[in-house]
Design an enzyme around this catalytic site. Structure first.
Site, PDB file in Angstrom:
ATOM      1  N   THR A 238       0.848  -1.200   0.000  1.00 39.53           N
ATOM      2  CA  THR A 238       0.000   0.000   0.000  1.00 39.53           C
ATOM      3  C   THR A 238       0.885   1.252   0.000  1.00 39.53           C
ATOM      4  O   THR A 238       0.410   2.342   0.280  1.00 39.53           O
ATOM      5  CB  THR A 238      -0.919   0.046   1.246  1.00 39.53           C
ATOM      6  OG1 THR A 238      -0.096  -0.099   2.414  1.00 39.53           O
ATOM      7  CG2 THR A 238      -1.967  -1.044   1.218  1.00 39.53           C
ATOM      8  N   ARG A 240       4.322   2.471  -2.343  1.00 38.80           N
ATOM      9  CA  ARG A 240       4.487   2.941  -3.720  1.00 38.80           C
ATOM     10  C   ARG A 240       4.854   1.745  -4.583  1.00 38.80           C
ATOM     11  O   ARG A 240       5.661   0.897  -4.184  1.00 38.80           O
ATOM     12  CB  ARG A 240       5.588   4.003  -3.828  1.00 38.80           C
ATOM     13  CG  ARG A 240       5.173   5.378  -3.336  1.00 38.80           C
ATOM     14  CD  ARG A 240       4.134   6.051  -4.242  1.00 38.80           C
ATOM     15  NE  ARG A 240       3.750   7.372  -3.743  1.00 38.80           N
ATOM     16  CZ  ARG A 240       2.721   7.607  -2.906  1.00 38.80           C
ATOM     17  NH1 ARG A 240       1.964   6.615  -2.480  1.00 38.80           N
ATOM     18  NH2 ARG A 240       2.449   8.836  -2.524  1.00 38.80           N
ATOM     19  N   GLU A 269       1.760   3.465 -12.386  1.00 40.54           N
ATOM     20  CA  GLU A 269       0.366   3.764 -12.148  1.00 40.54           C
ATOM     21  C   GLU A 269      -0.168   4.796 -13.149  1.00 40.54           C
ATOM     22  O   GLU A 269       0.519   5.774 -13.385  1.00 40.54           O
ATOM     23  CB  GLU A 269       0.283   4.330 -10.717  1.00 40.54           C
ATOM     24  CG  GLU A 269      -0.947   3.947 -10.002  1.00 40.54           C
ATOM     25  CD  GLU A 269      -0.813   4.232  -8.511  1.00 40.54           C
ATOM     26  OE1 GLU A 269      -0.001   3.579  -7.842  1.00 40.54           O
ATOM     27  OE2 GLU A 269      -1.526   5.121  -8.062  1.00 40.54           O
ATOM     28  N   HIS A 287      -5.417   2.172  -5.832  1.00 47.96           N
ATOM     29  CA  HIS A 287      -4.815   3.186  -4.941  1.00 47.96           C
ATOM     30  C   HIS A 287      -5.859   3.859  -4.043  1.00 47.96           C
ATOM     31  O   HIS A 287      -6.153   5.051  -4.189  1.00 47.96           O
ATOM     32  CB  HIS A 287      -4.024   4.238  -5.745  1.00 47.96           C
ATOM     33  CG  HIS A 287      -2.926   4.873  -4.935  1.00 47.96           C
ATOM     34  ND1 HIS A 287      -1.751   5.321  -5.473  1.00 47.96           N
ATOM     35  CD2 HIS A 287      -2.835   5.143  -3.607  1.00 47.96           C
ATOM     36  CE1 HIS A 287      -0.981   5.835  -4.518  1.00 47.96           C
ATOM     37  NE2 HIS A 287      -1.623   5.741  -3.377  1.00 47.96           N
TER      38      HIS A 287
HETATM   39  C1  GLV Z   1      -0.924   8.077  -0.864  1.00 47.99           C
HETATM   40  O1  GLV Z   1      -0.468   7.198  -1.533  1.00 47.99           O
HETATM   41  C2  GLV Z   1      -0.198   9.032  -0.125  1.00 47.99           C
HETATM   42  O2  GLV Z   1       1.030   9.090  -0.222  1.00 47.99           O
HETATM   43  O3  GLV Z   1      -0.844   9.801   0.594  1.00 47.99           O
END
Ligand code: GLV
Ligand code: GLV
Length: 326
Positions: A238, A240, A269, A287
């Protein structure tokens, strides 16, 4: 009211926008329901004193060159790998992010992915909708248990900590790596152990990535790392996408070198590497880590507060390049 001009590159919750509208003369929001192209960004930044940017906006030296009035780039995200922070600092442009407020929602998302892939919820949903559920079956869609297993946290900052704390419900053993200080909260509350990456990969049943993307962490997990992991391990990301070599991940999932993966982020992405979407042993989310009403509202207020502080010549609460202030 300050005679200032603010631009927001995508519609965000009203709360933060309203704060800015009360304080600044002009506040404009991208009216389209899509990200701006880089060329559109170049045009829109001209004459602005402050911008709120999304993680999908590339903010580089050329863009900041165009924005001669720009004093602050308030990123609407905790990660800021989309911004050339050095180039901003050189120009005295302050960069801010939205740390802390999204740690719980992102940790929840990591667990949602972990459950989805280990208990095969998405595969089961597909089968059920397709009318292929013909009755309970002793060998249908068997997954894995969580209780007593080992959770490996790569990057034990705020989000990694929130992810690990939730493992108490399943009495998991916790290992972690971190680029910064020892995480005494995890060590004291969970008996977590700081280890090197290789040990974490070897011993964990579930591995969850929470480290920021940098030159040091790009492709941190590649073919060699997959071959170090247990064949029964699950990988959750979750953070990058580019922290994982996504081509190597496709190979590892295809060859059952690991049991499965749950992804919220991708290397290029929103594009997916060839083959990824055809695999059953991966759950793919678009995302959504911080995508709750509460969190996105807090992020909008936080970005607005950062802007107002800078425009008032005060230190913003969430500055990532304090050198730019001096
Ligand atoms: C989401 O990916 C963030 O960095 O806030
Ligand atoms: C996560 O690490 C955050 O800063 O919220």
């Amino acid at each position: 009211m300050m005679p200032l001009n603010v631009y927001i590159t995508r519609q965000i919750p009203d709360e933060g926008v309203n704060v800015l509208k009360k304080a600044c003369q002009k506040v404009e929001v991208n009216p389209h329901d899509r990200p701006l192209t880089y060329d559109e960004m170049l045009k829109e930044v001209r004459g602005r004193d402050a911008i709120i940017t999304m993680l999908s906006n590339r903010v580089d030296a050329r863009l900041m060159q165009e924005a001669t009035n720009l004093k602050i780039v308030a990123n609407y995200a905790v990660g800021y790998d989309n911004i050339d922070v050095k180039a901003a600092t050189v120009r005295g442009i302050v960069v801010t992010n939205t740390p802390g407020v999204l740690a719980d929602s992102t940790a929840d998302m990591a667990w949602a992915l972990l459950f989805s892939v280990t208990r095969r919820i998405v595969e089961g949903d597909k089968l059920t909708r397709a009318g292929q559920f013909t009755g309970w079956a002793p060998m249908m869609l068997l997954g894995g248990d969580l209780v007593g297993k080992t959770l490996g946290i790569i990057g034990a900052g705020r989000i990694g900590t929130a992810m690990a704390m939730r493992s108490r419900g399943w009495c998991m053993k916790v290992l972690y790596t971190t680029q910064s200080r020892r995480n005494t909260v995890l060590e004291e509350m969970l008996g977590a152990k700081r280890v090197d990456l290789e040990t974490l990969l070897k011993e964990s049943d579930f591995i969850s990535i929470h480290t920021p993307l940098s030159e040091k962490t790009r492709h941190l997990i590649g073919s060699q790392e997959f071959s170090t992991m247990k064949r029964t391990a699950y990988l959750i990301n979750t953070g990058r996408g580019a922290v994982i070599d996504e081509d190597a991940l496709v190979q590892a999932l295809r060859n059952r070198q690991i049991a499965g993966a749950g992804l919220d982020v991708y290397e290029e992405e929103p594009k997916l590497k060839p083959g990824l979407a055809e695999l059953d042993n991966v759950v793919l989310a678009p995302h959504l880590g911080s995508a709750t009403v509460e969190t996105r509202t807090k992020m909008s207020l936080m970005a607005a507060e950062n802007i107002i502080a800078v425009l008032n010549r005060q230190k913003p609460p969430n500055c990532v390049n304090p050198e730019a202030l001096t």
